[in-house]
Scaffold this motif. Structure first.
Motif, PDB file in Angstrom:
ATOM      1  N   LEU A 170       4.923   4.206  -0.050  1.00  0.00           N
ATOM      2  CA  LEU A 170       3.472   4.261  -0.068  1.00  0.00           C
ATOM      3  C   LEU A 170       2.869   2.919   0.330  1.00  0.00           C
ATOM      4  O   LEU A 170       1.899   2.858   1.091  1.00  0.00           O
ATOM      5  N   LYS A 171       3.480   1.849  -0.143  1.00  0.00           N
ATOM      6  CA  LYS A 171       2.979   0.508   0.158  1.00  0.00           C
ATOM      7  C   LYS A 171       3.055   0.212   1.655  1.00  0.00           C
ATOM      8  O   LYS A 171       2.148  -0.395   2.240  1.00  0.00           O
ATOM      9  N   HIS A 172       4.124   0.656   2.300  1.00  0.00           N
ATOM     10  CA  HIS A 172       4.332   0.342   3.724  1.00  0.00           C
ATOM     11  C   HIS A 172       3.880   1.476   4.647  1.00  0.00           C
ATOM     12  O   HIS A 172       4.127   1.426   5.850  1.00  0.00           O
ATOM     13  N   ARG A 173       3.243   2.504   4.107  1.00  0.00           N
ATOM     14  CA  ARG A 173       2.803   3.637   4.918  1.00  0.00           C
ATOM     15  C   ARG A 173       1.811   3.209   5.977  1.00  0.00           C
ATOM     16  O   ARG A 173       1.891   3.625   7.131  1.00  0.00           O
ATOM     17  N   ARG A 174       0.862   2.349   5.619  1.00  0.00           N
ATOM     18  CA  ARG A 174      -0.152   1.915   6.580  1.00  0.00           C
ATOM     19  C   ARG A 174       0.477   1.147   7.731  1.00  0.00           C
ATOM     20  O   ARG A 174       0.098   1.312   8.884  1.00  0.00           O
ATOM     21  N   GLN A 175       1.473   0.304   7.418  1.00  0.00           N
ATOM     22  CA  GLN A 175       2.133  -0.463   8.485  1.00  0.00           C
ATOM     23  C   GLN A 175       2.840   0.463   9.455  1.00  0.00           C
ATOM     24  O   GLN A 175       2.813   0.261  10.664  1.00  0.00           O
TER      25      GLN A 175
END
Length: 182
Positions: A170-175
């Motif tokens: 979830l934390k790296h989803r935007r990246q």
């Protein structure tokens, strides 16, 4: 400068180039480079390097002519001075938090004149009450949001051993979506 390059360039017994060596080290302490100091004294650059660093060839090993280095600048700006360290230690002994020490005003500093690039900072005014209030509000909001995210019912649906991986995804989803659109 009362030093003069001698006219007769032959070795003068066991005290070879003693005055030249002394003058060379005086110039280096003043900030001259090896090339400049060697040229002013009238010796080869390699001779200057050997005086400063010694010889490394095992068959001709010789220790440096000056075993100790010249004292560096009083304060480089990169590291805390002794009085600053003592001040911080005293404040910590008074049970002051590191955050409250960090907001105190700091003295200006300038890098040493022979530093690889000139740099300096003016006096720091420290944090005024408005800055402290704004940061306090932001930290409180950050803690509230973290509690909402971690305590969300969604995480109860995921097995305990898989929660860390799910949070990382979830934390790296935007990246990953930014890379896909690029």
């Amino acid at each position: 400068m009362d030093f003069e390059i001698r006219k007769v360039r032959k070795a003068h017994g066991p005290m070879k180039l003693r005055r030249e060596r002394e003058e060379y080290f005086r110039l280096v302490r003043e900030g001259y480079s090896n090339k400049e100091a060697s040229g002013l004294v009238g010796v080869n650059e390699r001779t200057g390097r050997e005086w400063r660093n010694g010889r490394t060839d095992p068959n001709r090993f010789r220790a440096p002519a000056q075993s100790e280095r010249a004292p560096g600048p009083a304060s480089s700006g990169r590291y805390l001075r002794g009085d600053e360290r003592i001040h911080i230690a005293d404040r910590l002994r008074e049970k002051t938090t590191v955050r409250s020490i960090a907001v105190e005003p700091l003295a200006a500093w300038t890098a040493h004149e022979n530093h690889w690039r000139p740099s300096s900072l003016p006096d720091s005014p420290g944090w005024d009450p408005a800055d402290q209030q704004r940061i306090g509000t932001l930290r409180t909001r950050e803690l509230e949001l973290a509690a909402v995210i971690v305590g969300h019912p969604f995480w109860e649906e995921i097995a305990a051993e898989e929660r860390a991986d799910a949070r990382t995804k979830l934390k790296h989803r935007r990246q990953s979506t930014e890379k896909a659109t690029a």
